[in-house]
Design an enzyme around this catalytic site. Structure first.
Site, short mmCIF file in Angstrom:
data_model
loop_
_atom_site.label_atom_id
_atom_site.label_comp_id
_atom_site.label_asym_id
_atom_site.label_seq_id
_atom_site.Cartn_x
_atom_site.Cartn_y
_atom_site.Cartn_z
N TYR A 124 22.75 91.21 4.19
CA TYR A 124 22.21 90.55 5.39
C TYR A 124 22.25 89.02 5.22
O TYR A 124 22.79 88.31 6.07
CB TYR A 124 20.78 91.03 5.66
CG TYR A 124 20.03 90.15 6.60
CD1 TYR A 124 20.40 90.07 7.93
CD2 TYR A 124 18.95 89.39 6.16
CE1 TYR A 124 19.73 89.22 8.81
CE2 TYR A 124 18.27 88.55 7.02
CZ TYR A 124 18.65 88.47 8.33
OH TYR A 124 17.99 87.63 9.19
N THR B 270 18.47 82.18 8.20
CA THR B 270 17.35 82.80 7.48
C THR B 270 17.18 82.25 6.07
O THR B 270 18.16 81.80 5.44
CB THR B 270 17.58 84.33 7.39
OG1 THR B 270 16.65 84.90 6.47
CG2 THR B 270 18.96 84.67 6.89
N ASP C 109 22.63 90.71 25.88
CA ASP C 109 22.08 91.59 24.86
C ASP C 109 22.67 92.99 25.08
O ASP C 109 22.69 93.47 26.21
CB ASP C 109 20.55 91.63 24.96
CG ASP C 109 19.90 92.15 23.68
OD1 ASP C 109 19.07 91.43 23.10
OD2 ASP C 109 20.24 93.28 23.24
N ALA D 77 21.98 89.72 16.27
CA ALA D 77 22.41 90.10 14.91
C ALA D 77 21.54 91.26 14.44
O ALA D 77 20.43 91.46 14.95
CB ALA D 77 22.24 88.93 13.94
N PHE E 67 4.72 96.81 -2.28
CA PHE E 67 5.92 96.88 -3.13
C PHE E 67 5.80 95.95 -4.33
O PHE E 67 6.37 94.86 -4.35
CB PHE E 67 7.17 96.55 -2.31
CG PHE E 67 7.44 97.50 -1.18
CD1 PHE E 67 7.21 98.87 -1.32
CD2 PHE E 67 7.93 97.04 0.05
CE1 PHE E 67 7.47 99.75 -0.27
CE2 PHE E 67 8.19 97.91 1.09
CZ PHE E 67 7.95 99.28 0.94
#
Ligand code: UFG
Length: 325
Positions: free
Chosen positions: A141, A117, A31, A75, A208
């Site tokens: 992303y 994802t 890392d 990431a 939102f």
């Protein structure tokens, strides 16, 4: 048996390190601590501070450790930032994953579990989303994660690297003892922000959008406990080590909760009124994201045990109150 966890100082990576150690694996972490925290890495893991793109570091990591598989978390993951600084995302996520794969090839490391994802799907065509649905990201992303998935798959075809991509939905919660947890800077995720309001660190939550085509007008997401997610990574690694073929799996609960429902649950747990303000929609937010994880349950024998959002919020709340970094 040694497992390399890239990004093992981050939110999900640091939990995965603990789960692997609990299951008896020896764990090596790489890392660069750009978004991770040294304190998050369990002291029983061997930590190399540096970059997955640094060939000489990776030479050292792979020659000092007989690594059987890699779990790749390293990431950047902020959707908004990826739309203002695409270079940062292509460089860090795509180019550096390419370097990692080259090091794996060089050192003959044949197994990788990749942290993908739901953002690779973009606006879903239908609900719940299954693995074969169209992938059309609506932000950089998600696009970089899709490119990483595809790159890993090509390295599989060309060099025989076995791979599993896990497409997660909304990860939440923390280990129960509150020793590690979610700590993004800046924080953009719903649950930590709600809990910062409850903890007096923010005045209110901006919701939102309350004009979506959903039951109460706010966005609906599928939340999954970080420890259930980590169990799936270990199962995916074992699936590869047992000689099964490469694949892709969604990880979610199959159930959706609206922003208002999450706030209501957090009010119950924290006893705080959590004031709200309705703000405009956030660009790129799909109205509803719900996963079908049938495949992971059937093939990986994944059996999540913390699917109750109150458990996730309670664990995140314990962390919020104990936060050390
Ligand atoms: N939200 C608010 N107010 C806030 C923060 C979030 O109303 O202050 C809303 C969002 O609009 C969204 C929901 O809460 O509807 C969840 O937002 P998060 O930012 O917590 O999570 P996202 O669904 O945007 O993103 C998550 C991961 C991403 C991943 C994505 C996949 O954080 O890394 O799921 O869909 F790409």
């Amino acid at each position: 048996m040694k497992v390399l966890v890239t990004g093992g100082a981050g939110y999900i990576g640091s939990h995965c390190v603990k789960v692997l150690l609990d299951k008896g694996y020896e764990v090596v972490v790489v890392d660069n601590l750009e978004t991770g925290y040294k304190d998050a890495v369990d002291s029983k893991a061997k930590l190399y501070i540096g970059d997955i793109a640094d060939e000489s570091l990776m030479d050292r990591v792979f020659s000092e450790n007989q690594v059987l598989g890699v779990i790749h978390f390293a990431a950047f993951s902020l959707v908004g930032e990826s739309m203002t600084n695409p270079y940062k995302y292509y460089e860090n996520n795509v180019a550096k994953t390419n370097r990692l794969l080259e090091s794996m090839v060089k050192h003959n490391v044949k197994n990788i579990v990749f942290s993908s994802t739901a953002a690779t799907y973009g606006e879903p065509e239908k609900t719940p989303i299954v693995e074969t649905d169209r992938q059309l990201p609506t932000n950089v992303y998600g696009q970089t994660k899709l490119a990483m998935e595809q790159m890993i798959s090509w390295y599989g075809k060309i060099y025989g690297i076995n791979h599993v991509a896990l497409r997660y939905f909304n990860v939440a919660g923390a280990i129960q003892d509150g020793s590690i947890g979610e700590a993004h800077n800046p924080e953009t995720h719903l649950i930590p922000i709600i809990l910062q309001v409850a903890n007096g660190k923010r005045e209110k939550l901006n919701v939102f959008g309350d004009d979506y085509q959903t039951k109460d007008g706010s966005c609906i997401r599928d939340y999954i406990h970080v420890l259930d997610l980590c169990d799936a990574h270990v199962l995916a690694l074992e699936y590869l080590l047992n000689g099964n073929s490469s694949g892709v799996f969604n990880l979610g609960s199959g159930e959706g909760f609206s922003v208002f429902e999450m706030v209501e649950a957090a009010r119950k747990i924290t006893g705080h009124p959590i004031p709200l303000e309705i703000a405009s929609r956030r660009a790129g937010d799909p109205a509803i994201l719900i996963a079908s994880s049938k495949k992971a349950r059937q093939v990986l024998k994944w059996n999540p045990t913390r699917e109750n959002i109150e458990v996730m919020i309670q664990d995140a709340w314990t962390w919020e109150k104990n936060k050390r970094y």
